[in-house]
Design a protein around this motif. Sequence first.
Motif, PDB file in Angstrom:
ATOM      1  N   ALA A 117       0.816  -1.218   0.000  1.00  0.00           N
ATOM      2  CA  ALA A 117       0.000   0.000   0.000  1.00  0.00           C
ATOM      3  C   ALA A 117       0.847   1.265   0.000  1.00  0.00           C
ATOM      4  O   ALA A 117       0.320   2.358  -0.159  1.00  0.00           O
ATOM      5  CB  ALA A 117      -0.929   0.003   1.215  1.00  0.00           C
ATOM      6  N   HIS A 118       2.170   1.119   0.224  1.00  0.00           N
ATOM      7  CA  HIS A 118       3.101   2.253   0.278  1.00  0.00           C
ATOM      8  C   HIS A 118       2.754   3.222   1.410  1.00  0.00           C
ATOM      9  O   HIS A 118       2.866   4.443   1.257  1.00  0.00           O
ATOM     10  CB  HIS A 118       3.118   3.007  -1.048  1.00  0.00           C
ATOM     11  N   VAL A 119       2.343   2.650   2.556  1.00  0.00           N
ATOM     12  CA  VAL A 119       1.976   3.484   3.697  1.00  0.00           C
ATOM     13  C   VAL A 119       3.185   4.254   4.218  1.00  0.00           C
ATOM     14  O   VAL A 119       3.110   5.459   4.473  1.00  0.00           O
ATOM     15  CB  VAL A 119       1.354   2.618   4.816  1.00  0.00           C
ATOM     16  N   ASN A 120       4.318   3.565   4.383  1.00  0.00           N
ATOM     17  CA  ASN A 120       5.516   4.244   4.875  1.00  0.00           C
ATOM     18  C   ASN A 120       5.995   5.310   3.899  1.00  0.00           C
ATOM     19  O   ASN A 120       6.466   6.382   4.304  1.00  0.00           O
ATOM     20  CB  ASN A 120       6.637   3.222   5.127  1.00  0.00           C
ATOM     21  N   GLY A 121       5.891   5.027   2.605  1.00  0.00           N
ATOM     22  CA  GLY A 121       6.274   6.025   1.607  1.00  0.00           C
ATOM     23  C   GLY A 121       5.411   7.273   1.717  1.00  0.00           C
ATOM     24  O   GLY A 121       5.919   8.407   1.632  1.00  0.00           O
ATOM     25  N   ALA A 122       4.118   7.081   1.917  1.00  0.00           N
ATOM     26  CA  ALA A 122       3.213   8.222   2.076  1.00  0.00           C
ATOM     27  C   ALA A 122       3.534   9.001   3.345  1.00  0.00           C
ATOM     28  O   ALA A 122       3.445  10.236   3.373  1.00  0.00           O
ATOM     29  CB  ALA A 122       1.763   7.734   2.104  1.00  0.00           C
ATOM     30  N   MET A 123       3.914   8.292   4.402  1.00  0.00           N
ATOM     31  CA  MET A 123       4.288   8.961   5.649  1.00  0.00           C
ATOM     32  C   MET A 123       5.525   9.845   5.452  1.00  0.00           C
ATOM     33  O   MET A 123       5.586  10.965   5.972  1.00  0.00           O
ATOM     34  CB  MET A 123       4.555   7.922   6.741  1.00  0.00           C
TER      35      MET A 123
ATOM     36  N   ASN B  33       4.771  17.244   1.671  1.00  0.00           N
ATOM     37  CA  ASN B  33       4.358  17.013   0.287  1.00  0.00           C
ATOM     38  C   ASN B  33       3.117  16.105   0.291  1.00  0.00           C
ATOM     39  O   ASN B  33       3.190  14.916   0.001  1.00  0.00           O
ATOM     40  CB  ASN B  33       5.506  16.374  -0.492  1.00  0.00           C
ATOM     41  N   ILE B  34       1.972  16.694   0.599  1.00  0.00           N
ATOM     42  CA  ILE B  34       0.736  15.926   0.763  1.00  0.00           C
ATOM     43  C   ILE B  34       0.267  15.335  -0.567  1.00  0.00           C
ATOM     44  O   ILE B  34      -0.258  14.212  -0.611  1.00  0.00           O
ATOM     45  CB  ILE B  34      -0.363  16.804   1.379  1.00  0.00           C
ATOM     46  N   ASP B  35       0.451  16.083  -1.656  1.00  0.00           N
ATOM     47  CA  ASP B  35      -0.001  15.592  -2.959  1.00  0.00           C
ATOM     48  C   ASP B  35       0.733  14.308  -3.353  1.00  0.00           C
ATOM     49  O   ASP B  35       0.124  13.367  -3.864  1.00  0.00           O
ATOM     50  CB  ASP B  35       0.223  16.671  -4.034  1.00  0.00           C
ATOM     51  N   MET B  36       2.050  14.268  -3.125  1.00  0.00           N
ATOM     52  CA  MET B  36       2.801  13.060  -3.434  1.00  0.00           C
ATOM     53  C   MET B  36       2.415  11.913  -2.501  1.00  0.00           C
ATOM     54  O   MET B  36       2.406  10.743  -2.907  1.00  0.00           O
ATOM     55  CB  MET B  36       4.298  13.332  -3.326  1.00  0.00           C
ATOM     56  N   ALA B  37       2.093  12.240  -1.250  1.00  0.00           N
ATOM     57  CA  ALA B  37       1.652  11.204  -0.308  1.00  0.00           C
ATOM     58  C   ALA B  37       0.379  10.540  -0.811  1.00  0.00           C
ATOM     59  O   ALA B  37       0.236   9.308  -0.751  1.00  0.00           O
ATOM     60  CB  ALA B  37       1.436  11.816   1.069  1.00  0.00           C
ATOM     61  N   LYS B  38      -0.546  11.338  -1.330  1.00  0.00           N
ATOM     62  CA  LYS B  38      -1.775  10.779  -1.887  1.00  0.00           C
ATOM     63  C   LYS B  38      -1.494   9.974  -3.147  1.00  0.00           C
ATOM     64  O   LYS B  38      -2.130   8.955  -3.410  1.00  0.00           O
ATOM     65  CB  LYS B  38      -2.769  11.911  -2.201  1.00  0.00           C
ATOM     66  N   GLU B  39      -0.529  10.449  -3.913  1.00  0.00           N
ATOM     67  CA  GLU B  39      -0.220   9.817  -5.189  1.00  0.00           C
ATOM     68  C   GLU B  39       0.349   8.412  -5.023  1.00  0.00           C
ATOM     69  O   GLU B  39       0.013   7.493  -5.798  1.00  0.00           O
ATOM     70  CB  GLU B  39       0.773  10.692  -5.957  1.00  0.00           C
ATOM     71  N   VAL B  40       1.220   8.227  -4.030  1.00  0.00           N
ATOM     72  CA  VAL B  40       1.904   6.935  -3.901  1.00  0.00           C
ATOM     73  C   VAL B  40       1.030   5.881  -3.242  1.00  0.00           C
ATOM     74  O   VAL B  40       1.290   4.676  -3.387  1.00  0.00           O
ATOM     75  CB  VAL B  40       3.226   7.077  -3.107  1.00  0.00           C
ATOM     76  N   LEU B  41       0.011   6.278  -2.493  1.00  0.00           N
ATOM     77  CA  LEU B  41      -0.832   5.298  -1.808  1.00  0.00           C
ATOM     78  C   LEU B  41      -1.599   4.436  -2.803  1.00  0.00           C
ATOM     79  O   LEU B  41      -2.163   4.934  -3.775  1.00  0.00           O
ATOM     80  CB  LEU B  41      -1.818   6.001  -0.875  1.00  0.00           C
ATOM     81  N   ASP B  42      -1.606   3.140  -2.539  1.00  0.00           N
ATOM     82  CA  ASP B  42      -2.365   2.192  -3.354  1.00  0.00           C
ATOM     83  C   ASP B  42      -3.634   1.842  -2.582  1.00  0.00           C
ATOM     84  O   ASP B  42      -3.608   1.090  -1.608  1.00  0.00           O
ATOM     85  CB  ASP B  42      -1.534   0.939  -3.615  1.00  0.00           C
TER      86      ASP B  42
END
Length: 262
Positions: free
Chosen positions: A68-74, A81-90
């Motif tokens: 889910a890329h939770v750590n990446g979003a964190m 960078n909230i937009d990228m956090a939303k982008e990487v989440l699966d």
Amino acid sequence: MNNYSNDNSARRYKAHVSIVGTTQLHLRNPYIIAWWSAAFPGFGHLLLSKYLRGYALFIWEVAVNIKAHVNGAMIYSFQGNIDMAKEVLDTRWLLMYIPVYIFGIWDSYRTTVDMNKVYLLAERENHRFNSFALGALEINYLDKRNPMVAVMWSLLIPGLGQLYVHRILTALFIIIWLVVFYYCSHVQEAVVLLFLGQIKEATSVLKPEWLLFIPSHYGFAAYDCYINSIENNKLFEKELRNYLTENYQSERFRLLKGQKVE
């Protein structure tokens, strides 16, 4: 010491000593157990010696978190960078991750409350339990351990503190997953490059999604061996006190309002 086996002659036992560790009931703070489940699903159950449930939740957390890329979003969120956090989440994986994450917190809290009640009943019953285990592969017995020594070893390499207090199952689990986290995060390569002064290369070689698992791993290992050292010491003192009272104290010995009466 007495060498009684837990033969189901009592409704509840306070502890069980086996070659792979000492499992015992003692009072725990449900909020602290729930907090550890929130920090990393499975940790709360491992603190309760609910190993199978803890292992299942831990493996689920690692597998689904990575998918889910939770750590990446964190990481992106920490950087603002909230937009990228939303982008990487699966979201396909995230929607499975959230219910199990909440279940881990709720179940560890509920189980702690129940086990505290069982401990109070077992303490009241005060039935004998085995205090020495001798097998072909290991020897385990109740003894006193220094909690700070356990923490020191855990901070060097997580899992060594558990070996010191003889929690073999937890130690093996922690050490195996530490190797996985080290290997996948490339943290040791980064440390070597950092020592060589190659800061940019050290940063680029790291895998942040795996790196974020390591602080929780270290913290849990230190806390688990510290708490279990203290509780094992208490258990040793209680068992020794009961043994000495039963075998050496005079039947005429009485205590009345703090005064000895013969």
